[in-house]
Design a protein around this motif. Structure first.
Motif, PDB file in Angstrom:
ATOM      1  N   GLY A  29       0.613  -0.943  -0.417  1.00 36.23           N
ATOM      2  CA  GLY A  29      -0.143  -0.052  -0.316  1.00 36.23           C
ATOM      3  C   GLY A  29       1.212   0.790  -0.467  1.00 36.23           C
ATOM      4  O   GLY A  29       0.372   1.908   0.236  1.00 36.23           O
ATOM      5  N   PHE A  30       2.502   1.333  -0.309  1.00 39.30           N
ATOM      6  CA  PHE A  30       3.120   2.639  -0.576  1.00 39.30           C
ATOM      7  C   PHE A  30       3.557   3.121   0.784  1.00 39.30           C
ATOM      8  O   PHE A  30       3.481   4.201   0.721  1.00 39.30           O
ATOM      9  CB  PHE A  30       2.203   3.185  -1.952  1.00 39.30           C
ATOM     10  N   LYS A  31       3.463   1.964   1.868  1.00 36.75           N
ATOM     11  CA  LYS A  31       3.139   2.184   2.880  1.00 36.75           C
ATOM     12  C   LYS A  31       4.893   2.840   2.893  1.00 36.75           C
ATOM     13  O   LYS A  31       4.791   4.082   4.063  1.00 36.75           O
ATOM     14  CB  LYS A  31       4.106   1.236   4.035  1.00 36.75           C
ATOM     15  N   VAL A  32       5.628   2.599   2.158  1.00 37.45           N
ATOM     16  CA  VAL A  32       7.150   3.281   2.692  1.00 37.45           C
ATOM     17  C   VAL A  32       6.956   5.225   2.475  1.00 37.45           C
ATOM     18  O   VAL A  32       7.571   5.918   2.778  1.00 37.45           O
ATOM     19  CB  VAL A  32       8.523   2.938   1.698  1.00 37.45           C
ATOM     20  N   VAL A  33       6.321   5.214   1.371  1.00 36.87           N
ATOM     21  CA  VAL A  33       5.850   6.868   1.444  1.00 36.87           C
ATOM     22  C   VAL A  33       5.270   7.600   2.362  1.00 36.87           C
ATOM     23  O   VAL A  33       5.971   8.276   2.722  1.00 36.87           O
ATOM     24  CB  VAL A  33       5.137   7.226  -0.195  1.00 36.87           C
ATOM     25  N   ASN A  34       4.602   7.326   2.892  1.00 34.63           N
ATOM     26  CA  ASN A  34       3.732   7.503   4.399  1.00 34.63           C
ATOM     27  C   ASN A  34       5.314   8.044   5.034  1.00 34.63           C
ATOM     28  O   ASN A  34       4.926   8.223   6.177  1.00 34.63           O
ATOM     29  CB  ASN A  34       2.610   7.001   4.669  1.00 34.63           C
ATOM     30  N   VAL A  35       5.518   6.749   5.346  1.00 34.82           N
ATOM     31  CA  VAL A  35       6.807   6.781   6.999  1.00 34.82           C
ATOM     32  C   VAL A  35       7.866   7.600   6.390  1.00 34.82           C
ATOM     33  O   VAL A  35       8.553   8.107   6.899  1.00 34.82           O
ATOM     34  CB  VAL A  35       7.308   5.275   6.617  1.00 34.82           C
ATOM     35  N   ALA A  36       8.326   7.443   5.419  1.00 40.46           N
ATOM     36  CA  ALA A  36       9.573   8.131   4.719  1.00 40.46           C
ATOM     37  C   ALA A  36       8.915   9.950   5.084  1.00 40.46           C
ATOM     38  O   ALA A  36       9.414  11.073   5.287  1.00 40.46           O
ATOM     39  CB  ALA A  36       9.866   7.855   3.167  1.00 40.46           C
ATOM     40  N   LYS A  37       7.490  10.275   5.139  1.00 38.33           N
ATOM     41  CA  LYS A  37       7.166  11.759   4.785  1.00 38.33           C
ATOM     42  C   LYS A  37       7.141  11.986   6.558  1.00 38.33           C
ATOM     43  O   LYS A  37       7.729  13.219   6.509  1.00 38.33           O
ATOM     44  CB  LYS A  37       5.371  11.991   4.601  1.00 38.33           C
ATOM     45  N   LEU A  38       6.847  11.292   7.471  1.00 38.83           N
ATOM     46  CA  LEU A  38       6.643  11.215   8.740  1.00 38.83           C
ATOM     47  C   LEU A  38       8.329  10.845   9.357  1.00 38.83           C
ATOM     48  O   LEU A  38       9.016  12.694  10.163  1.00 38.83           O
ATOM     49  CB  LEU A  38       6.470  10.330   9.798  1.00 38.83           C
ATOM     50  N   ILE A  39       9.160  10.784   8.664  1.00 38.46           N
ATOM     51  CA  ILE A  39      10.783  10.921   8.720  1.00 38.46           C
ATOM     52  C   ILE A  39      11.048  12.380   8.520  1.00 38.46           C
ATOM     53  O   ILE A  39      11.556  13.063   9.572  1.00 38.46           O
ATOM     54  CB  ILE A  39      11.596   9.794   9.007  1.00 38.46           C
ATOM     55  N   SER A  40      10.260  12.795   7.493  1.00 33.71           N
ATOM     56  CA  SER A  40      11.446  13.955   6.499  1.00 33.71           C
ATOM     57  C   SER A  40      10.921  14.844   8.513  1.00 33.71           C
ATOM     58  O   SER A  40      11.207  16.244   7.952  1.00 33.71           O
ATOM     59  CB  SER A  40      10.454  14.188   5.656  1.00 33.71           C
ATOM     60  N   GLN A  41       9.138  14.615   8.283  1.00 38.45           N
ATOM     61  CA  GLN A  41       8.986  15.928   8.893  1.00 38.45           C
ATOM     62  C   GLN A  41       9.283  15.930  10.765  1.00 38.45           C
ATOM     63  O   GLN A  41       9.847  16.796  11.428  1.00 38.45           O
ATOM     64  CB  GLN A  41       6.908  15.661   9.076  1.00 38.45           C
ATOM     65  N   ASN A  42       9.390  14.905  10.978  1.00 39.85           N
ATOM     66  CA  ASN A  42      10.695  14.779  12.435  1.00 39.85           C
ATOM     67  C   ASN A  42      11.552  15.313  12.567  1.00 39.85           C
ATOM     68  O   ASN A  42      11.900  16.172  13.291  1.00 39.85           O
ATOM     69  CB  ASN A  42      10.441  13.306  12.763  1.00 39.85           C
ATOM     70  N   ILE A  43      12.080  15.169  11.340  1.00 42.24           N
ATOM     71  CA  ILE A  43      13.434  16.037  11.307  1.00 42.24           C
ATOM     72  C   ILE A  43      13.672  17.867  11.564  1.00 42.24           C
ATOM     73  O   ILE A  43      14.424  17.967  11.869  1.00 42.24           O
ATOM     74  CB  ILE A  43      14.055  15.762  10.177  1.00 42.24           C
ATOM     75  N   ARG A  44      11.833  17.656  10.419  1.00 44.40           N
ATOM     76  CA  ARG A  44      12.538  19.389  10.519  1.00 44.40           C
ATOM     77  C   ARG A  44      12.323  19.895  12.393  1.00 44.40           C
ATOM     78  O   ARG A  44      12.326  20.943  12.230  1.00 44.40           O
ATOM     79  CB  ARG A  44      11.229  19.805   9.597  1.00 44.40           C
ATOM     80  N   GLU A  45      10.393  18.958  12.798  1.00 49.50           N
ATOM     81  CA  GLU A  45      10.512  19.438  14.019  1.00 49.50           C
ATOM     82  C   GLU A  45      11.341  19.040  14.872  1.00 49.50           C
ATOM     83  O   GLU A  45      11.816  19.986  15.639  1.00 49.50           O
ATOM     84  CB  GLU A  45       9.220  18.778  14.393  1.00 49.50           C
ATOM     85  N   HIS A  46      13.028  18.626  15.173  1.00 48.50           N
ATOM     86  CA  HIS A  46      13.343  18.052  15.304  1.00 48.50           C
ATOM     87  C   HIS A  46      14.813  19.217  15.686  1.00 48.50           C
ATOM     88  O   HIS A  46      14.612  20.053  16.645  1.00 48.50           O
ATOM     89  CB  HIS A  46      14.452  17.235  15.247  1.00 48.50           C
ATOM     90  N   LEU A 362       4.043  24.811  -2.371  1.00 48.02           N
ATOM     91  CA  LEU A 362       3.690  25.043  -0.836  1.00 48.02           C
ATOM     92  C   LEU A 362       2.256  25.256  -0.775  1.00 48.02           C
ATOM     93  O   LEU A 362       2.262  25.239   0.631  1.00 48.02           O
ATOM     94  CB  LEU A 362       4.104  26.988  -0.472  1.00 48.02           C
ATOM     95  N   PHE A 363       1.845  24.801  -0.938  1.00 49.93           N
ATOM     96  CA  PHE A 363      -0.073  23.953  -0.459  1.00 49.93           C
ATOM     97  C   PHE A 363       0.052  22.836  -0.540  1.00 49.93           C
ATOM     98  O   PHE A 363      -1.459  22.615  -0.329  1.00 49.93           O
ATOM     99  CB  PHE A 363      -0.552  24.545  -1.295  1.00 49.93           C
ATOM    100  N   GLU A 364       0.012  22.414  -0.330  1.00 46.97           N
ATOM    101  CA  GLU A 364       0.124  21.070  -0.283  1.00 46.97           C
ATOM    102  C   GLU A 364      -0.271  20.983   0.993  1.00 46.97           C
ATOM    103  O   GLU A 364       0.492  21.397   2.222  1.00 46.97           O
ATOM    104  CB  GLU A 364       1.588  20.056  -0.473  1.00 46.97           C
ATOM    105  N   LEU A 365      -0.958  20.092   1.495  1.00 46.32           N
ATOM    106  CA  LEU A 365      -1.351  20.244   3.000  1.00 46.32           C
ATOM    107  C   LEU A 365      -1.000  18.828   3.707  1.00 46.32           C
ATOM    108  O   LEU A 365      -1.258  17.569   2.662  1.00 46.32           O
ATOM    109  CB  LEU A 365      -3.256  19.914   3.107  1.00 46.32           C
ATOM    110  N   ASP A 366      -0.431  19.041   4.243  1.00 46.10           N
ATOM    111  CA  ASP A 366       0.198  17.919   5.100  1.00 46.10           C
ATOM    112  C   ASP A 366      -0.278  17.797   7.032  1.00 46.10           C
ATOM    113  O   ASP A 366      -0.465  18.196   7.550  1.00 46.10           O
ATOM    114  CB  ASP A 366       1.738  18.014   5.216  1.00 46.10           C
ATOM    115  N   THR A 367      -0.578  16.120   6.249  1.00 44.16           N
ATOM    116  CA  THR A 367      -2.215  15.735   7.822  1.00 44.16           C
ATOM    117  C   THR A 367      -1.008  15.159   8.599  1.00 44.16           C
ATOM    118  O   THR A 367      -1.186  15.055   9.357  1.00 44.16           O
ATOM    119  CB  THR A 367      -3.189  15.029   7.666  1.00 44.16           C
ATOM    120  N   GLY A 368       0.386  15.124   8.373  1.00 39.80           N
ATOM    121  CA  GLY A 368       1.870  14.092   9.045  1.00 39.80           C
ATOM    122  C   GLY A 368       1.145  12.645  10.097  1.00 39.80           C
ATOM    123  O   GLY A 368       1.711  13.265  11.025  1.00 39.80           O
TER     124      GLY A 368
END
Length: 368
Positions: A29-46, A362-368
């Motif tokens: 179900g293309f899960k790796v894409v969603n996981v990669a987005k979460l990792i990317s977001q967490n790096i930014r937040e960190h 810039l207008f992508e809604l990231d529900t992360g």
């Protein structure tokens, strides 16, 4: 630590190289894409929690610059990790206070409410003075946002193209037809769900009326966004109080009226937040540079609160002399040093210009 840091004209790009490839397959179900987005977001937040100027809105899978001998500032080949290590690290970050996210869901198109029915959509549609050379936002942003509203509202792409072609023809300097089609096709690509309210608000305050607030632009207000009503829950998480308070401030302020005077009991009554939680929210948001506040004692006293982004937007249209007076007035109101006020607002202005430039991503809604 990143594997490589690259310097560009407007900032830096950090590269985190994987030891092995992470494969995207339909069987999972293309899960790796969603996981990669979460990792990317967490790096930014960190990095953001340390007050580094991180671009929180750029596309997770955007195009980066090619490293060259003349633009690499830092490189360490030992800073390479497996996808499993990144996943483990990311899951640990989710336990931190600054990363707890509210239980949000997409408002557009639900329960009969559609984005094309909201006031902001018609305000932008009736504005023909939008130009392309504006340093903050321009025609592409507006067309992309209107197209996203149609997409989120279930409007067919051909019908959207017909409507926005008429709109484009009314602009003082219209987009070329190929650019118009490309922008609409991007909105209908399936990569996006809806435009962020923050971006809509900035567009409307830039091109329609700087005094507009969230209550003028949206049908449903911020603190009604949760799946369960507050009276059906034993307690509300801190992250939800935080989002509710931000929605409240956005509704009550604008570029022409960027701060408000209000009693704390009025805030607690309006959004249902305990006073102690409100104090915690105020301190955290001020430490993050999102708001400024001060207290005034006495019968006519209360709390004075300003949204930093509204202050920055208000600042952008002022002359240099008027800016100096503005800094001084804010310093007196909020009891902060003049240098701190100047640095905070100038940084916010630059971030707005850089992040909200003419780019649909810039207008992508990231529900992360």
């Amino acid at each position: 630590m990143p594997t490589l840091i690259l310097k560009t004209e407007k900032g830096y790009q950090a590269y985190f190289v994987l030891q092995d490839a992470a494969y995207v397959t339909s069987s999972t179900g293309f899960k790796v894409v969603n996981v990669a987005k979460l990792i990317s977001q967490n790096i930014r937040e960190h990095f953001k929690k340390d007050n580094l100027p991180v671009d929180m809105t750029c596309n997770h899978f955007g195009i980066a610059r090619m490293p060259r001998l003349d633009n690499v500032e830092y490189f360490d080949k030992n800073n390479i990790y497996t996808f499993a290590e990144w996943l483990s690290w990311s899951m640990q970050q989710d336990d931190f206070e600054y990363l707890k996210r509210p239980n949000l869901f997409v408002l557009s198109g639900t329960e009969g409410q559609k984005q094309i029915d909201e006031p902001w959509y018609h305000l932008l549609k009736n504005t023909s003075k939008i130009r392309g050379e504006k340093s903050l936002m321009g025609r592409n942003n507006v067309v992309f946002t209107l197209a996203l509203a149609n997409y989120a509202s279930g409007i067919d792409q051909s019908a959207c193209l017909e409507e926005l072609t008429d709109y484009n023809d009314e602009l003082a300097i219209p987009l070329k037809i190929n650019e118009l089609k490309k922008t609409i096709a991007s909105a209908y690509s399936g990569k996006y769900e809806a435009a962020s309210r923050d971006f809509i608000r900035i567009l409307c305050q830039t091109w329609v009326d700087s005094s507009l607030t969230s209550k003028d632009l949206f049908i449903r207000q911020g603190w009604y966004k949760f799946k369960k009503s507050r009276d059906k829950r034993q307690r509300s998480h801190f992250s939800e109080w935080r989002e509710d308070f931000l929605a409240y401030i956005q509704q009550e302020t604008s570029a022409t009226n960027p701060y408000l005077r209000v009693k704390k009991k009025d805030i607690t009554k309006t959004i249902g937040i305990p006073e102690r939680s409100l104090d915690h929210v105020l301190k955290q948001l001020q430490s993050e540079g999102k708001i400024m506040y001060s207290f005034k004692r006495g019968r006519q006293g209360g709390v004075i609160i300003a949204s930093v982004i509204s202050l920055a937007i208000s600042l952008m249209n002022k002359t240099r002399e008027a800016r100096e007076d503005y800094y001084l007035a804010l310093s007196r109101v909020f009891g902060r040093t003049l240098s701190m006020i100047t640095h905070l607002l100038n940084r916010s202005v630059e971030q707005i210009k850089e992040r909200y430039s003419d780019s649909g991503t810039l207008f992508e809604l990231d529900t992360g």
